[in-house]
Write a protein that holds these residues in place. Structure first.
Motif, PDB file in Angstrom:
ATOM      1  N   UNK A 105       0.868  -1.155   0.254  1.00 18.05           N
ATOM      2  CA  UNK A 105       0.062   0.035  -0.060  1.00 18.05           C
ATOM      3  C   UNK A 105       0.764   1.148  -0.125  1.00 18.05           C
ATOM      4  N   UNK A 106       0.263   2.648   0.158  1.00 19.46           N
ATOM      5  CA  UNK A 106       1.240   3.584  -0.035  1.00 19.46           C
ATOM      6  C   UNK A 106       0.102   4.608   0.736  1.00 19.46           C
ATOM      7  N   UNK A 107       0.743   5.890   0.960  1.00 23.17           N
ATOM      8  CA  UNK A 107      -0.113   7.079   1.074  1.00 23.17           C
ATOM      9  C   UNK A 107       0.316   8.110   0.945  1.00 23.17           C
ATOM     10  N   UNK A 108      -0.462   9.603   1.020  1.00 24.99           N
ATOM     11  CA  UNK A 108       0.711  10.471   1.542  1.00 24.99           C
ATOM     12  C   UNK A 108       1.938  11.234   2.183  1.00 24.99           C
ATOM     13  N   UNK A 109       1.087  10.344   3.877  1.00 26.27           N
ATOM     14  CA  UNK A 109       2.270  10.508   5.053  1.00 26.27           C
ATOM     15  C   UNK A 109       3.840  10.211   4.960  1.00 26.27           C
ATOM     16  N   UNK A 110       4.024  10.842   5.619  1.00 26.14           N
ATOM     17  CA  UNK A 110       5.446  10.481   5.850  1.00 26.14           C
ATOM     18  C   UNK A 110       5.179   9.424   6.848  1.00 26.14           C
ATOM     19  N   UNK A 111       6.052   8.111   7.186  1.00 32.90           N
ATOM     20  CA  UNK A 111       5.886   6.607   8.097  1.00 32.90           C
ATOM     21  C   UNK A 111       6.879   6.450   8.924  1.00 32.90           C
ATOM     22  N   UNK A 112       7.141   6.608   9.673  1.00 34.36           N
ATOM     23  CA  UNK A 112       8.066   6.706  11.137  1.00 34.36           C
ATOM     24  C   UNK A 112       7.806   5.169  11.444  1.00 34.36           C
ATOM     25  N   UNK A 113       8.609   3.916  11.497  1.00 37.00           N
ATOM     26  CA  UNK A 113       8.952   2.982  12.740  1.00 37.00           C
ATOM     27  C   UNK A 113      10.266   2.856  13.435  1.00 37.00           C
ATOM     28  N   UNK A 114       9.764   2.117  14.195  1.00 40.20           N
ATOM     29  CA  UNK A 114      11.002   2.106  15.180  1.00 40.20           C
ATOM     30  C   UNK A 114      10.564   0.654  16.261  1.00 40.20           C
ATOM     31  N   UNK A 115      11.374  -0.178  15.999  1.00 41.23           N
ATOM     32  CA  UNK A 115      11.092  -1.697  17.059  1.00 41.23           C
ATOM     33  C   UNK A 115      11.372  -1.429  18.053  1.00 41.23           C
ATOM     34  N   UNK A 116      10.488  -1.432  18.869  1.00 36.87           N
ATOM     35  CA  UNK A 116      10.833  -1.598  20.376  1.00 36.87           C
ATOM     36  C   UNK A 116      11.602  -3.382  20.908  1.00 36.87           C
ATOM     37  N   UNK A 117      10.918  -3.950  20.603  1.00 42.49           N
ATOM     38  CA  UNK A 117      11.335  -4.817  21.000  1.00 42.49           C
ATOM     39  C   UNK A 117      11.548  -6.177  19.518  1.00 42.49           C
ATOM     40  N   UNK A 118      12.331  -7.072  19.245  1.00 44.88           N
ATOM     41  CA  UNK A 118      12.437  -8.099  18.314  1.00 44.88           C
ATOM     42  C   UNK A 118      12.732  -7.311  17.104  1.00 44.88           C
ATOM     43  N   UNK A 119      12.869  -7.252  16.042  1.00 47.87           N
ATOM     44  CA  UNK A 119      13.075  -6.928  14.422  1.00 47.87           C
ATOM     45  C   UNK A 119      11.529  -6.769  13.913  1.00 47.87           C
TER      46      UNK A 119
END
Length: 286
Positions: free
Chosen positions: A34-48
């Motif tokens: 999927x795609x969207x207009x928003x910037x998306x930021x991901x950070x794992x807290x536990x496990x990859x």
């Protein structure tokens, strides 16, 4: 997590008076391409965490930060663990010329890990944790503070990218300053005149270089050719105009500087992964 998916386009549903969406995600669930207009930021807290963009798979480890640019098709894979997933309405960044340099730093996905240096990775991690705390705080100023933290992170990222560019151009800091000044004038001219016919002679003259030298250095400096940059600027303007239901697609194409509807359709689809007509329909459904 994806509430509204039309084809491969996601419409992000923000809470009232918010332009940030943050998920504290622990679900073992796959999210389709999927795609969207928003910037998306991901950070794992536990496990990859794992995702695919095009034919490349990325593995994000704990406390690494991954940034997905607007309009990028991506596929989130089912993974055990815990992660923060943030989506941000970037219309303010995209509409203001002063943020153009920041947005140029988001032409491709970015994994902020040890290769970017411990300092930037620490800033990215701290930013995401502060946003996590603010998002659920109920504070009246939470949204403003979150947005300011995001801008701070993107500035730090762009600063690092420009430092790397100095090394890639293989020139001294004085020369880089010269390029910053001259290409700053060129980009400002394009921002003001993208709707008109812009010739190579004109741009090279503004920079004070020969046409050959200008074309070569522009691509090294901006990672894309001057023609690609002009077309991307036109597409950004078209995105805003297509949200007006009264403006036909053909008129939008002409107003932003495309002389051919075929060229407009092709360039728009390359960047946004859908046709201008489809984009207009999606905007009207929001």
């Amino acid at each position: 997590m994806i509430k509204h998916l039309s084809g491969d386009y996601e419409t992000v549903e923000y809470e009232e008076k918010r332009c940030i969406m943050l998920y504290h995600n622990t679900q073992y669930e796959e999210y389709p391409v999927h795609w969207h207009q928003e910037i998306e930021i991901i950070m794992p807290l536990r496990k990859c965490y794992r995702l695919e963009i095009g034919d490349r798979e990325y593995v994000i480890r704990e406390n690494e930060v991954f940034i997905i640019p607007p309009g990028e098709l991506h596929h989130l894979l089912a993974c055990e663990g815990e992660r923060l997933i943030l989506q941000c309405d970037n219309s303010l960044l995209g509409a203001q010329p002063m943020f153009d340099s920041i947005m140029r730093g988001l032409k491709a996905p970015v994994l902020i890990d040890e290769s970017y240096g411990s300092e930037l990775q620490a800033v990215a991690k701290k930013t995401m944790l502060e946003i996590f705390s603010l998002y659920f705080s109920g504070s009246e100023l939470a949204e403003v503070r979150i947005y300011s933290l995001l801008v701070r992170l993107l500035i730090a990222l762009r600063t690092r990218q420009l430092t790397e560019k100095t090394a890639q151009l293989d020139c001294g800091s004085d020369k880089v300053e010269e390029y910053n000044e001259k290409f700053g004038l060129v980009l400002k001219y394009i921002d003001s005149n993208y709707m008109n016919n812009i010739s190579l002679d004109t741009l090279a003259g503004i920079a004070g270089y020969s046409k050959y030298h200008f074309s070569r250095i522009f691509k090294q400096y901006n990672t894309i050719s001057y023609l690609q940059y002009i077309n991307e600027r036109r597409i950004r303007a078209a995105e805003l105009m297509l949200q007006d239901p009264a403006l036909p697609v053909t008129e939008v194409a002409m107003q932003v500087g495309f002389k051919s509807l075929t060229t407009f359709n092709r360039c728009f689809k390359e960047l946004k992964h859908c046709t201008p007509t489809d984009f207009k329909k999606l905007c009207q459904k929001r």
